[in-house]
Design an enzyme around this catalytic site. Structure first.
Site, PDB file in Angstrom:
ATOM      1  N   ALA A 115      67.662  61.310  77.679  1.00 49.11           N
ATOM      2  CA  ALA A 115      68.337  61.284  76.365  1.00 49.11           C
ATOM      3  C   ALA A 115      68.018  62.617  75.688  1.00 49.11           C
ATOM      4  O   ALA A 115      67.140  62.708  74.851  1.00 49.11           O
ATOM      5  CB  ALA A 115      67.828  60.105  75.544  1.00 49.11           C
ATOM      6  N   ALA A 116      68.745  63.657  76.080  1.00 48.38           N
ATOM      7  CA  ALA A 116      68.244  65.023  75.867  1.00 48.38           C
ATOM      8  C   ALA A 116      68.801  65.752  74.649  1.00 48.38           C
ATOM      9  O   ALA A 116      68.207  66.741  74.214  1.00 48.38           O
ATOM     10  CB  ALA A 116      68.502  65.855  77.116  1.00 48.38           C
ATOM     11  N   PRO A 118      69.597  66.992  70.894  1.00 48.18           N
ATOM     12  CA  PRO A 118      70.237  68.309  71.031  1.00 48.18           C
ATOM     13  C   PRO A 118      69.525  69.280  71.970  1.00 48.18           C
ATOM     14  O   PRO A 118      70.007  70.389  72.182  1.00 48.18           O
ATOM     15  CB  PRO A 118      70.216  68.847  69.597  1.00 48.18           C
ATOM     16  CG  PRO A 118      69.002  68.214  68.990  1.00 48.18           C
ATOM     17  CD  PRO A 118      68.898  66.859  69.592  1.00 48.18           C
ATOM     18  N   GLY A 119      68.381  68.901  72.532  1.00 51.14           N
ATOM     19  CA  GLY A 119      67.808  69.761  73.568  1.00 51.14           C
ATOM     20  C   GLY A 119      66.437  70.332  73.255  1.00 51.14           C
ATOM     21  O   GLY A 119      65.958  71.196  73.989  1.00 51.14           O
ATOM     22  N   LYS A 121      63.356  68.956  73.443  1.00 46.51           N
ATOM     23  CA  LYS A 121      62.384  68.672  74.494  1.00 46.51           C
ATOM     24  C   LYS A 121      62.875  69.205  75.840  1.00 46.51           C
ATOM     25  O   LYS A 121      62.067  69.650  76.661  1.00 46.51           O
ATOM     26  CB  LYS A 121      62.107  67.170  74.554  1.00 46.51           C
ATOM     27  CG  LYS A 121      61.286  66.743  73.337  1.00 46.51           C
ATOM     28  CD  LYS A 121      61.198  65.258  73.145  1.00 46.51           C
ATOM     29  CE  LYS A 121      60.431  64.960  71.862  1.00 46.51           C
ATOM     30  NZ  LYS A 121      60.816  63.762  71.191  1.00 46.51           N
ATOM     31  N   GLU A 152      72.948  63.371  78.301  1.00 45.38           N
ATOM     32  CA  GLU A 152      73.206  62.834  76.961  1.00 45.38           C
ATOM     33  C   GLU A 152      74.413  61.913  77.027  1.00 45.38           C
ATOM     34  O   GLU A 152      75.451  62.276  77.573  1.00 45.38           O
ATOM     35  CB  GLU A 152      73.440  63.991  75.976  1.00 45.38           C
ATOM     36  CG  GLU A 152      73.985  63.579  74.625  1.00 45.38           C
ATOM     37  CD  GLU A 152      73.122  62.541  73.889  1.00 45.38           C
ATOM     38  OE1 GLU A 152      71.883  62.647  73.896  1.00 45.38           O
ATOM     39  OE2 GLU A 152      73.710  61.601  73.324  1.00 45.38           O
ATOM     40  N   ARG A 157      77.499  65.433  71.568  1.00 46.47           N
ATOM     41  CA  ARG A 157      76.093  65.859  71.589  1.00 46.47           C
ATOM     42  C   ARG A 157      75.729  66.492  72.940  1.00 46.47           C
ATOM     43  O   ARG A 157      74.851  67.345  73.021  1.00 46.47           O
ATOM     44  CB  ARG A 157      75.187  64.669  71.279  1.00 46.47           C
ATOM     45  CG  ARG A 157      75.247  64.286  69.805  1.00 46.47           C
ATOM     46  CD  ARG A 157      74.493  63.006  69.503  1.00 46.47           C
ATOM     47  NE  ARG A 157      73.075  63.035  69.774  1.00 46.47           N
ATOM     48  CZ  ARG A 157      72.155  63.610  68.998  1.00 46.47           C
ATOM     49  NH1 ARG A 157      72.516  64.216  67.901  1.00 46.47           N
ATOM     50  NH2 ARG A 157      70.877  63.582  69.323  1.00 46.47           N
ATOM     51  N   CYS A 248      60.299  58.703  67.865  1.00 49.03           N
ATOM     52  CA  CYS A 248      59.790  59.252  66.602  1.00 49.03           C
ATOM     53  C   CYS A 248      59.811  58.118  65.564  1.00 49.03           C
ATOM     54  O   CYS A 248      60.252  58.293  64.440  1.00 49.03           O
ATOM     55  CB  CYS A 248      60.576  60.477  66.155  1.00 49.03           C
ATOM     56  SG  CYS A 248      62.319  60.209  65.883  1.00 49.03           S
TER      57      CYS A 248
HETATM   58  N1  SAM Z   1      65.327  64.510  73.286  1.00 50.32           N
HETATM   59  C1  SAM Z   1      66.144  65.033  72.215  1.00 50.32           C
HETATM   60  C2  SAM Z   1      65.549  66.326  71.705  1.00 50.32           C
HETATM   61  O1  SAM Z   1      64.359  66.563  71.893  1.00 50.32           O
HETATM   62  O2  SAM Z   1      66.292  67.158  71.161  1.00 50.32           O
HETATM   63  C3  SAM Z   1      66.318  64.019  71.122  1.00 50.32           C
HETATM   64  C4  SAM Z   1      66.885  62.697  71.622  1.00 50.32           C
HETATM   65  S1  SAM Z   1      67.221  61.520  70.404  1.00 50.32           S
HETATM   66  C5  SAM Z   1      65.672  60.970  69.947  1.00 50.32           C
HETATM   67  C6  SAM Z   1      67.846  60.193  71.346  1.00 50.32           C
HETATM   68  C7  SAM Z   1      69.139  60.445  72.077  1.00 50.32           C
HETATM   69  O3  SAM Z   1      69.502  59.237  72.769  1.00 50.32           O
HETATM   70  C8  SAM Z   1      70.298  60.791  71.185  1.00 50.32           C
HETATM   71  O4  SAM Z   1      70.833  62.030  71.560  1.00 50.32           O
HETATM   72  C9  SAM Z   1      71.306  59.664  71.420  1.00 50.32           C
HETATM   73  O5  SAM Z   1      72.630  60.126  71.447  1.00 50.32           O
HETATM   74  C10 SAM Z   1      70.906  59.111  72.770  1.00 50.32           C
HETATM   75  N2  SAM Z   1      71.282  57.692  72.958  1.00 50.32           N
HETATM   76  C11 SAM Z   1      71.754  56.814  72.059  1.00 50.32           C
HETATM   77  N3  SAM Z   1      71.978  55.607  72.641  1.00 50.32           N
HETATM   78  C12 SAM Z   1      71.622  55.729  73.928  1.00 50.32           C
HETATM   79  C13 SAM Z   1      71.643  54.847  75.041  1.00 50.32           C
HETATM   80  N4  SAM Z   1      72.051  53.585  74.923  1.00 50.32           N
HETATM   81  N5  SAM Z   1      71.237  55.331  76.238  1.00 50.32           N
HETATM   82  C14 SAM Z   1      70.804  56.595  76.362  1.00 50.32           C
HETATM   83  N6  SAM Z   1      70.778  57.487  75.345  1.00 50.32           N
HETATM   84  C15 SAM Z   1      71.176  57.052  74.146  1.00 50.32           C
END
Ligand code: SAM
Length: 478
Positions: A115-116, A118-119, A121, A152, A157, A248
């Site tokens: 779940a990367a 906006p990037g 991590k 993603e 996104r 978070c």
């Molecule tokens: N890892 C990212 C970063 O460091 O920039 C932040 C990720 S954010 C906490 C969680 C991500 O999970 C979002 O981009 C969201 O779109 C995605 N997401 C939402 N529902 C999801 C699902 N059911 N399965 C997988 N990813 C999902």
């Protein structure tokens, strides 16, 4: 200064019921302080010590746990500096910087960020996947066998993720836009390390937000979704591999509850000791709810805004039992460029580049040429956003280099102009203006890399006494 957003009363009541009185008082007092401004140096492009002498910001190191991690101690707005456009750093909450440090990818590994976007991590994982070395990100990547798959689920996104990884100069990456289930079906349990940075209630982001939507029902819905996402992990992590679950959020339901539930059903996974991080606290096994006997949850990490210099996070590092016995994923079915495309590429490379790219890694997708990672794995029918490094496009009679290529080069890799960060010509270039060639070194006409202090920013093309601006329209400064 505008008043800081205060957490919702229901959330505070919940935290009061969880924390000891003095701990709760310290926690709630953190909301009277502004959020921490974190900056992580891009070690694919520059060593942290070199960056601190170059950058005109007041930087304070965060600790030995990540030498590339700093806080910005002034209001110098590093997001508007040309070094940011050149990808020399990522602005990120320091709590989020602990994830890649905890997962600790090693050179040569196959890593998935599920779940990367906006990037933040993913960019950190990409940097940590390469052993430190000199030269540009591209030179460095040519000798590297690692691959980062950054996924993603949301299309818009996923594009943002690809753009941020391009700015970062990441080369050996595959960006996909998929559900966890489809990824698992396509790849199987092949990854050395998997990061699940789960979608969550974002409780640790309250200090950064203008307005907050929070309720117990949102937390419950998040926990349900997180259990579903984590359930895909066994189909992705190889035996003997590592899995990091992160949020978070502070709510136990989204953290100890989700991980405890997962461990109760998967005896082949167990929590392991993470590397030490200054200011980190432990997980709370007593908060796991029904999640069977997860005494091991004391090995999870909680970052609190009153103990750590950041907004807060939860991390659970797990190992999967067993050994890697497989042959690894099948190789990608590369489509080599046509003879005409190869001729155009060679003409461009001979005139504009001083770096040799291996032609056996070139891949054509219509007009577009890519440099595939050395370890390009099969992707079945997945939706690909980017595979490897987009080099540019073959047009009738010429090759047009892409922006992603510029961002992983330095002035040692290409015919280039090198301007300091405060040079007015640089400001004119970033605003989209053409430049007179009287301002340029006496090179022949053709594609020219524009750099800030040697770090690639974009392309220009010299012709007729001018450097025509090819900085992407969407990035130009108004
Ligand atoms: N890892 C990212 C970063 O460091 O920039 C932040 C990720 S954010 C906490 C969680 C991500 O999970 C979002 O981009 C969201 O779109 C995605 N997401 C939402 N529902 C999801 C699902 N059911 N399965 C997988 N990813 C999902």
């Amino acid at each position: 200064m505008k008043p800081l957003t205060q957490p919702p009363p229901d959330f505070l009541a919940k935290m009061r019921s969880l924390l000891a009185a003095d701990e709760y008082d310290a926690f709630v007092a953190a909301y009277d302080r502004p959020p921490v401004a974190g900056l992580r140096v891009n070690t694919l492009k520059i060593a942290p010590e070199e960056f601190t002498t170059l950058a005109p910001f007041s930087l304070a190191p965060l600790g030995d746990w990540e030498p590339a991690a700093f806080t910005v101690a002034d209001d110098s707005r590093p997001g508007r500096h040309p070094y940011h456009d050149a990808g020399l750093y990522y602005l990120q909450d320091p709590s989020a910087m602990t994830a890649a440090v905890t997962l600790a990818p090693a050179p040569g590994e196959l890593v998935l960020d599920l779940a990367a976007a906006p990037g933040g991590k993913a960019s950190h994982l990409a940097a940590r996947l390469l052993a430190p070395g000199g030269g540009s990100p591209l030179r460095h990547a040519l000798a590297d066998d690692s691959l980062l798959v950054a996924n993603e689920v949301h299309a818009g996104r996923a594009r943002l993720l690809a753009d941020n990884l391009a700015r970062w100069g990441a080369v050996n990456v595959l960006v996909t836009h998929e559900t966890p289930e489809r990824l698992a079906a396509a790849f199987g349990p092949v990854f050395d390390r998997v990061l699940i940075d789960a979608p969550c209630s974002g409780e640790a982001m309250f200090r950064r937000l203008e307005s907050i939507e929070w309720s117990a029902a949102i937390v419950t819905a998040c926990a349900r979704r997180q259990r579903g996402v984590l359930a895909a992990a066994p189909d992705l992590v190889r035996p003997g591999g590592r899995l990091l679950y992160a949020t978070c959020a502070f709510s136990p339901e989204e953290n100890e509850g989700v991980v405890g539930n997962f461990l109760a059903g998967r005896s082949d996974f167990h929590l392991i000791e993470p590397p030490p991080i200054t200011g980190a606290d432990r997980g709370r096994p007593e908060w796991a709810g029904d999640g069977a006997g997860a005494a091991q949850l004391a090995r999870a990490v909680r970052l609190w805004p009153h103990r750590f210099h950041g907004e807060g996070h939860f991390l659970a590092l797990m190992a999967r039992a067993g050994h890697d016995e497989g042959t690894g994923p099948a190789p990608f079915n590369r489509r080599p460029p046509t003879a005409a495309q190869l001729r155009l590429w060679r003409d461009f490379a001979a005139a504009a580049l001083t770096i040799d790219l291996p032609e056996e890694q070139l891949h054509a997708h219509g007009e577009r040429l890519y440099l595939l990672p050395r370890r390009a794995i099969d992707t079945g029918r997945l939706h690909l956003v980017r595979y490897g490094l987009p080099l540019g496009e073959t047009r009738p009679g010429h090759f047009r280099p892409g922006h992603d290529l510029a961002l992983c080069l330095t002035d040692a890799d290409a015919r280039a102009v090198r301007w300091p960060a405060d040079d007015p010509r640089l400001a004119a270039y970033l605003a989209g203006h053409d430049l007179p060639s009287s301002d340029l070194p006496p090179d022949p006409d053709g594609w020219t890399l524009v750099t800030v202090d040697g770090f690639g920013l974009g392309w220009g093309k010299r012709a007729g006494g001018r450097l025509k601006n090819h900085y992407p329209h969407a990035l130009r400064r108004g």
